[in-house]
Design a protein around this motif. Structure first.
Motif, PDB file in Angstrom:
ATOM      1  N   ASP A  44       0.606  -0.985   0.177  1.00 29.99           N
ATOM      2  CA  ASP A  44       0.511   0.429   0.574  1.00 29.99           C
ATOM      3  C   ASP A  44       1.138   0.922   0.261  1.00 29.99           C
ATOM      4  OD1 ASP A  44      -2.106   1.901   0.454  1.00 29.99           O
ATOM      5  OD2 ASP A  44      -3.432   0.963   1.438  1.00 29.99           O
ATOM      6  N   GLU A  45       1.150   1.760  -1.028  1.00 25.64           N
ATOM      7  CA  GLU A  45       2.461   2.606  -1.494  1.00 25.64           C
ATOM      8  C   GLU A  45       1.711   4.345  -0.893  1.00 25.64           C
ATOM      9  OE1 GLU A  45       3.560   2.782  -5.977  1.00 25.64           O
ATOM     10  OE2 GLU A  45       4.286   1.113  -5.356  1.00 25.64           O
ATOM     11  N   LYS A  46       0.240   4.365  -0.450  1.00 29.00           N
ATOM     12  CA  LYS A  46      -0.397   5.383  -0.478  1.00 29.00           C
ATOM     13  C   LYS A  46       0.497   5.963   1.025  1.00 29.00           C
ATOM     14  CE  LYS A  46      -3.500   6.615  -3.818  1.00 29.00           C
ATOM     15  NZ  LYS A  46      -4.668   6.635  -4.248  1.00 29.00           N
ATOM     16  N   TRP A  47      -0.198   4.416   1.977  1.00 29.05           N
ATOM     17  CA  TRP A  47      -0.041   4.647   3.497  1.00 29.05           C
ATOM     18  C   TRP A  47       1.471   5.176   3.827  1.00 29.05           C
ATOM     19  CZ3 TRP A  47      -3.083   5.691   6.983  1.00 29.05           C
ATOM     20  CH2 TRP A  47      -4.378   6.054   7.456  1.00 29.05           C
ATOM     21  N   ALA A  49       3.341   6.809   1.836  1.00 29.27           N
ATOM     22  CA  ALA A  49       4.169   7.495   1.280  1.00 29.27           C
ATOM     23  C   ALA A  49       3.911   8.760   2.826  1.00 29.27           C
ATOM     24  CB  ALA A  49       3.214   8.110   0.073  1.00 29.27           C
ATOM     25  N   THR A 117      -8.108   7.953   5.122  1.00 26.03           N
ATOM     26  CA  THR A 117      -8.187   8.205   3.456  1.00 26.03           C
ATOM     27  C   THR A 117      -6.144   8.147   3.726  1.00 26.03           C
ATOM     28  OG1 THR A 117     -10.033   7.917   2.549  1.00 26.03           O
ATOM     29  CG2 THR A 117      -7.957   9.179   1.273  1.00 26.03           C
ATOM     30  N   VAL A 119      -3.951  11.530   3.088  1.00 26.45           N
ATOM     31  CA  VAL A 119      -3.493  11.688   2.748  1.00 26.45           C
ATOM     32  C   VAL A 119      -2.510  12.592   3.582  1.00 26.45           C
ATOM     33  CG1 VAL A 119      -4.285  14.776   2.383  1.00 26.45           C
ATOM     34  CG2 VAL A 119      -5.579  12.455   2.170  1.00 26.45           C
TER      35      VAL A 119
END
Length: 397
Positions: A44-47, A49, A117, A119
């Motif tokens: 999960d690259e978004k988490w 990051a 989410t 962000v």
């Protein structure tokens, strides 16, 4: 910069135990439903990051997530505010790939996030400062059992809807010593934060607990590695009204479990410990419900009635793993290897995997694991972006 010889909260217990499967006192269940699952795993690259930062908070281990409305079920976090707690944390600035002079390492910090989410600007980190503006820990031990030089690494926590909405967090009382790895756990403390209290939590309370024990075989155990809020207020399936608190004892990273009604959470004489057959008043009778786990882990109820225990193999193995259980206290089936962390170099260790159900999407489990150095001083200067959580996503088919 001044850090301990091997910085990072997990290294106290990660590097101190031989792992010998043959001497275990835990028997895996043969129930066919607990042998396997139909799933996929992806990074999960978004988490990952949102924790890759270069100013202020730029690294930590020990990540736990606590939904502040007390609802800790899969997919619940869309409109929630979540409290994160971390242990050893890097505070400072990274420039041109190097941590600047003045970087500090408080022993614990926190963060808040709204929603589930990931962000980058949606998560906000906090730590204390002394009168000179130098970063310090959020929580310092103040209990009667505290001795000079003690500090906290943090365990799991939850919001107790049946006890004034207090947030409870486990604090491991740690001190630096001359022998071994240079530090040792010396006590277990329960931190209580009143409902609505905000950082820096000036009104919080601390209680010494009887949950750090030395067993007859000379090995130690401590509770707080994971909490399962198995109450209706948490909106989990098949709630039985108990709070389950998991602990780890050596050798072989054996998992123990205690339970208590939420209204009795501060009454340690009301706690009961699973002895393999029933719930016992005697903490010394606690039996292993699993082994080869990690000092930070999780147990999550799944919609199909099973329970997913997520952990890092043997504390600091290269495998993020799962066992499936038929209840919060088992029996649990064999180790299911979910994800391999071999992509990291030989001198980088990965450890303490756990799930974050309220931050997960329906049908999934968001899982974090920590990354650290074996040669902290030199490797931090060369790669300051290593020491921070990474995330993977477990999707059930």
């Amino acid at each position: 910069m001044k850090f301990s010889l091997l910085s990072g909260a997990a290294l106290l217990w990660l590097l101190s135990t031989p792992y010998a499967v043959s001497a275990q006192n835990f028997v895996e269940s043969k129930d066919p439903k607990l042998q396997s699952a139909n799933y996929t795993v992806e990074e999960d690259e978004k988490w990952t990051a949102i924790f890759n930062r270069t100013k202020g908070w730029f690294g930590a281990d020990g990540i736990f997530s606590i939904p502040l409305d007390g609802v800790d079920s899969i997919g619940a976090g869309k409109n929630q505010k979540t409290l994160f707690v971390f242990s050893d944390t890097l505070i400072g600035e990274v420039k041109d790939g190097k941590p600047l002079p003045g970087t500090k390492m408080p022993h614990n910090t926190i963060a808040y996030m709204q929603g589930n989410t990931p962000v980058f600007d949606g998560i906000h980190f906090y730590w204390n400062k002394n009168d000179k503006g130098v970063a310090e820990s959020v929580f310092h031990p103040t209990t009667p059992g505290t001795q000079k030089g003690d500090y906290f690494w943090l365990g799991d926590g939850f919001v107790n809807s049946a006890f004034n909405g207090n947030t409870y967090i486990f604090g491991y009382r740690v001190k630096n010593v001359k022998e071994g790895m240079g530090f040792a756990e010396v006590g277990n403390v329960l931190i209580s934060i009143p409902k609505g209290s905000q950082f820096p939590f000036a009104d919080h309370r601390q209680m010494d607990t009887p949950l750090w024990v030395k067993f007859e075989d000379g090995h130690h155990g401590s509770y707080g590695a994971a909490i399962l809020n198995n109450t209706a207020a948490a909106k989990v399936p098949d709630a039985d009204g108990y709070i389950y608190v998991y602990g780890i004892r050596d050798p072989w990273k054996q998992v123990m479990v205690a339970r208590v009604k939420p209204r009795d959470f501060e009454k340690f004489d009301k706690w009961r410990y699973y002895d393999g057959k029933s719930w016992n008043k005697n903490i010394m009778k606690a039996s292993a419900i699993a082994n080869m786990a990690s000092n930070e882990m999780s147990v999550t109820p799944l919609p199909d009635g099973r329970y997913a225990m997520i952990f890092q193999l043997a504390g600091m193995g290269k495998e993020v793993c799962m066992r499936l259980g038929s209840s919060p206290y088992g029996p649990f089936g064999p180790i299911i290897k979910l994800y391999n962390t071999d992509k990291f170099a030989d001198k980088v260790i990965t450890y303490n995997a756990k799930a974050h159900p309220n931050l997960s999407q329906p049908g999934e489990l968001l899982i974090s694991y920590n990354v650290n150095f074996t040669d902290f001083f030199n490797q931090l200067n060369a790669s300051p972006d290593i020491y921070r959580p990474r995330f993977i996503k477990l999707k059930f088919k």
